[in-house]
Design a protein around this motif. Structure first.
Motif, mmCIF file in Angstrom:
data_model
loop_
_atom_site.group_PDB
_atom_site.id
_atom_site.type_symbol
_atom_site.label_atom_id
_atom_site.label_comp_id
_atom_site.label_asym_id
_atom_site.label_seq_id
_atom_site.Cartn_x
_atom_site.Cartn_y
_atom_site.Cartn_z
ATOM 1 N N PRO A 19 0.826 -1.212 0.000
ATOM 2 C CA PRO A 19 0.000 0.000 0.000
ATOM 3 C C PRO A 19 0.864 1.268 0.000
ATOM 4 O O PRO A 19 2.019 1.250 0.441
ATOM 5 N N PRO A 20 0.307 2.394 -0.503
ATOM 6 C CA PRO A 20 1.073 3.650 -0.591
ATOM 7 C C PRO A 20 1.727 4.076 0.722
ATOM 8 O O PRO A 20 2.847 4.591 0.712
ATOM 9 N N ALA A 21 1.061 3.873 1.864
ATOM 10 C CA ALA A 21 1.652 4.291 3.148
ATOM 11 C C ALA A 21 2.950 3.553 3.423
ATOM 12 O O ALA A 21 3.902 4.138 3.960
ATOM 13 N N LEU A 22 3.010 2.265 3.074
ATOM 14 C CA LEU A 22 4.239 1.501 3.306
ATOM 15 C C LEU A 22 5.285 1.818 2.243
ATOM 16 O O LEU A 22 6.485 1.855 2.543
ATOM 17 N N GLN A 23 4.871 2.090 1.013
ATOM 18 C CA GLN A 23 5.840 2.528 0.002
ATOM 19 C C GLN A 23 6.473 3.853 0.424
ATOM 20 O O GLN A 23 7.681 4.043 0.272
ATOM 21 N N ALA A 24 5.675 4.759 0.996
ATOM 22 C CA ALA A 24 6.207 6.050 1.458
ATOM 23 C C ALA A 24 7.201 5.839 2.599
ATOM 24 O O ALA A 24 8.247 6.505 2.663
ATOM 25 N N HIS A 25 6.893 4.902 3.495
ATOM 26 C CA HIS A 25 7.767 4.585 4.630
ATOM 27 C C HIS A 25 9.153 4.135 4.153
ATOM 28 O O HIS A 25 10.161 4.444 4.770
ATOM 29 N N TYR A 26 9.202 3.425 3.035
ATOM 30 C CA TYR A 26 10.469 2.886 2.520
ATOM 31 C C TYR A 26 11.004 3.638 1.312
ATOM 32 O O TYR A 26 11.878 3.129 0.615
ATOM 33 N N GLN A 27 10.519 4.845 1.067
ATOM 34 C CA GLN A 27 10.972 5.606 -0.093
ATOM 35 C C GLN A 27 12.472 5.868 -0.047
ATOM 36 O O GLN A 27 13.101 5.823 1.006
ATOM 37 N N GLN A 28 13.024 6.142 -1.206
ATOM 38 C CA GLN A 28 14.459 6.373 -1.361
ATOM 39 C C GLN A 28 14.895 7.684 -0.708
ATOM 40 O O GLN A 28 15.976 7.769 -0.144
ATOM 41 N N SER A 29 14.048 8.723 -0.778
ATOM 42 C CA SER A 29 14.452 10.031 -0.255
ATOM 43 C C SER A 29 14.343 10.068 1.267
ATOM 44 O O SER A 29 13.631 9.273 1.888
ATOM 45 N N ARG A 30 15.069 11.002 1.851
ATOM 46 C CA ARG A 30 15.087 11.165 3.309
ATOM 47 C C ARG A 30 13.660 11.394 3.798
ATOM 48 O O ARG A 30 12.899 12.153 3.197
ATOM 49 N N ASN A 31 13.294 10.747 4.902
ATOM 50 C CA ASN A 31 11.960 10.919 5.455
ATOM 51 C C ASN A 31 11.966 10.625 6.948
ATOM 52 O O ASN A 31 12.924 10.056 7.476
ATOM 53 N N THR A 32 10.872 11.021 7.604
ATOM 54 C CA THR A 32 10.733 10.824 9.043
ATOM 55 C C THR A 32 9.357 10.241 9.342
ATOM 56 O O THR A 32 8.349 10.709 8.811
ATOM 57 N N ASP A 33 9.334 9.214 10.180
ATOM 58 C CA ASP A 33 8.089 8.652 10.690
ATOM 59 C C ASP A 33 7.895 9.198 12.097
ATOM 60 O O ASP A 33 8.823 9.207 12.904
ATOM 61 N N VAL A 34 6.671 9.637 12.399
ATOM 62 C CA VAL A 34 6.349 10.180 13.716
ATOM 63 C C VAL A 34 5.204 9.366 14.293
ATOM 64 O O VAL A 34 4.204 9.124 13.612
ATOM 65 N N GLY A 35 5.364 8.926 15.543
ATOM 66 C CA GLY A 35 4.317 8.136 16.161
ATOM 67 C C GLY A 35 4.630 7.824 17.603
ATOM 68 O O GLY A 35 5.312 8.592 18.290
ATOM 69 N N ALA A 36 4.144 6.672 18.056
ATOM 70 C CA ALA A 36 4.344 6.257 19.447
ATOM 71 C C ALA A 36 4.480 4.744 19.501
ATOM 72 O O ALA A 36 3.882 4.027 18.699
#
Length: 191
Positions: A19-36
């Motif tokens: 799904p798109p949310a998991l593809q975004a999580h593993y994208q090539q560009s720098r990114n940050t996941d925020v949660g708990a």
């Protein structure tokens, strides 16, 4: 550096089932996941987790809904991860690792320059599943496999998309003799 995200390399054609949310999580560009995160383990594990924490592995504190950020970026063919976990008492635990593609459907997550975990990945019913293969002791170019049960037990991770930008993750270590010895789980949004 490969233009293809590390996880896409490991999943091959299965990447399209993610799904798109998991593809975004593993994208090539720098990114940050925020949660708990909820972090739990049996009390007898505490001394062992303190020792592993000295080696850079895992988290040695329990907590519920602990604010967590996960930063990811590429350096060549290596993906760097930095998890920052901020406990209610102000104590901050930083858990760093780096990931490399290991061929086929496998990745290795190194928690130090010498110690890693080789895992197979697959998509099942739109969820990303990890299954530990063995630990890795890296001595130069030589990778020495160490059975999971000798250290903590079998690793499983399941990641599930919640919506377009959010996902849930569930990481467990289960020993064949002692049962579940460590778990952290939580919900995140990729920014």
């Amino acid at each position: 550096m490969s233009a293809i995200p590390l996880m896409q390399q490991a999943l091959g054609a299965q990447w399209q089932q993610l799904p798109p949310a998991l593809q975004a999580h593993y994208q090539q560009s720098r990114n940050t996941d925020v949660g708990a995160l909820d972090i739990d383990y049996p009390a007898p594990m505490q001394p062992y987790l303190h020792f592993l924490r000295l080696l850079g592995a895992l988290v040695n504190r329990r907590g519920k809904a602990v604010p967590t950020t996960v930063e990811k970026w590429m350096e060549g063919d290596t993906q760097r991860w930095q998890r920052t976990i901020t406990f209610p008492d102000g104590k901050v635990v930083v858990f760093k690792s780096h990931w490399v593609y290991a061929g086929g459907n496998e990745v290795i997550e190194y928690v130090s320059p010498f110690v890693g975990l080789r895992m197979a990945v697959s998509v099942v019913d739109g969820k990303l599943h990890y299954s530990g293969r063995h630990l890795v002791l890296k001595l130069g170019r030589v990778l020495i496999p160490i059975p999971e049960w000798l250290v903590l037990g079998h690793t499983t991770i399941v990641e599930t998309a919640l919506d377009e930008g959010g996902f849930a993750m569930d990481f467990r270590l289960t020993h064949p003799w002692f049962g579940e010895v460590f778990r952290y789980a939580g919900e995140f949004t990729t920014e």
